[in-house]
Write an enzyme that holds these catalytic residues in place. Structure first.
Site, short mmCIF file in Angstrom:
data_model
loop_
_atom_site.label_atom_id
_atom_site.label_comp_id
_atom_site.label_asym_id
_atom_site.label_seq_id
_atom_site.Cartn_x
_atom_site.Cartn_y
_atom_site.Cartn_z
N CYS A 54 -1.96 -3.44 0.21
CA CYS A 54 -2.36 -2.35 1.11
C CYS A 54 -1.15 -1.75 1.83
O CYS A 54 -1.08 -0.53 2.01
CB CYS A 54 -3.41 -2.83 2.10
SG CYS A 54 -4.96 -3.28 1.29
N CYS A 68 -2.34 -6.59 3.72
CA CYS A 68 -1.69 -7.46 2.74
C CYS A 68 -0.59 -6.66 2.01
O CYS A 68 -0.45 -5.46 2.23
CB CYS A 68 -2.75 -7.95 1.74
SG CYS A 68 -3.30 -6.65 0.62
N GLU A 109 -8.67 -1.06 3.48
CA GLU A 109 -7.64 -0.02 3.58
C GLU A 109 -7.61 0.85 2.32
O GLU A 109 -7.46 2.07 2.39
CB GLU A 109 -6.25 -0.65 3.75
CG GLU A 109 -6.08 -1.54 4.97
CD GLU A 109 -6.32 -3.01 4.65
OE1 GLU A 109 -7.34 -3.32 4.02
OE2 GLU A 109 -5.49 -3.84 5.05
N HIS A 125 -10.02 -3.52 -1.05
CA HIS A 125 -9.83 -3.88 0.36
C HIS A 125 -10.20 -2.68 1.22
O HIS A 125 -10.15 -1.53 0.75
CB HIS A 125 -8.36 -4.27 0.62
CG HIS A 125 -7.99 -5.61 0.08
ND1 HIS A 125 -6.78 -6.21 0.31
CD2 HIS A 125 -8.70 -6.47 -0.70
CE1 HIS A 125 -6.75 -7.39 -0.29
NE2 HIS A 125 -7.89 -7.56 -0.92
ZN ZN Z 1 -5.15 -5.53 1.43
#
Ligand code: ZN
Length: 176
Positions: free
Chosen positions: A108, A105, A77, A75
């Site tokens: 993260c 999410c 991040e 992701h």
């Molecule tokens: Zn994430």
């Protein structure tokens, strides 16, 4: 008494001025995160972008790369956290702010705690997977021993419409 009132008024003006300044700075860095999200969009990756700022300097910029790397953890991040840690030569990002176009999410949000990030600024909320207040609130969990200050809704409309457009495009192409 008059003097106290005048002083109070001056303080108030100072506070609101500072708040406006922070809001403006947040928008500038979020615009950089949006550039990353647009890059992801063009590359057919989920349109999320992130930057990390340390002492007013961007030390990491990333977008989702889960398809390219065939890695469900890639992701925006996560990629940005690794970049910033490498740049600062430390796994603890104590004085850093992470800007991301969509609410993080659970994975993260957890990583932000492990990185000891100081502040998170996100654009649009994610009602399906957001872990910073939407589906759950990991950063607000008092049992965890690190506090992250959170600001939300910065350039939310632009951030949100980009990802909506992305999923519309994917649906039209029959990919999702
Ligand atoms: Zn994430």
């Amino acid at each position: 008494m008059d003097r106290a009132l005048a002083y109070g008024a001056r303080c108030y003006r100072f506070e609101s001025c500072r708040a406006r300044q922070i809001m403006k700075i947040d928008q500038i860095y979020m615009a950089e995160a949006l550039k990353e999200a647009k890059r992801a969009f063009e590359l057919d990756e989920v349109a999320v972008g992130a930057v990390i700022v340390y002492k007013r300097q961007i030390v990491a910029r990333a977008h989702n790369q889960t398809k390219l790397l065939r890695d469900p953890t890639a992701h925006a991040e996560m990629v940005a956290l690794t970049q910033a840690a490498n740049f600062l030569k430390s796994e603890r990002l104590l004085s850093c702010t992470l800007y991301v176009t969509i609410e993080p999410c659970p994975m993260c949000a957890g990583a932000l705690i492990w990185a000891r990030i100081k502040r998170l600024v996100f654009g649009a909320a994610d009602p399906k997977a957001g872990a910073c207040g939407s589906v759950m609130d990991i950063l607000g969990e008092k049992k965890l021993n690190h506090r992250v200050s959170v600001a939300k809704g910065v350039l939310a409309e632009e951030c949100g419409s980009l990802i909506s457009e992305f999923f519309q495009k994917q649906r039209a192409l029959g990919k999702k």
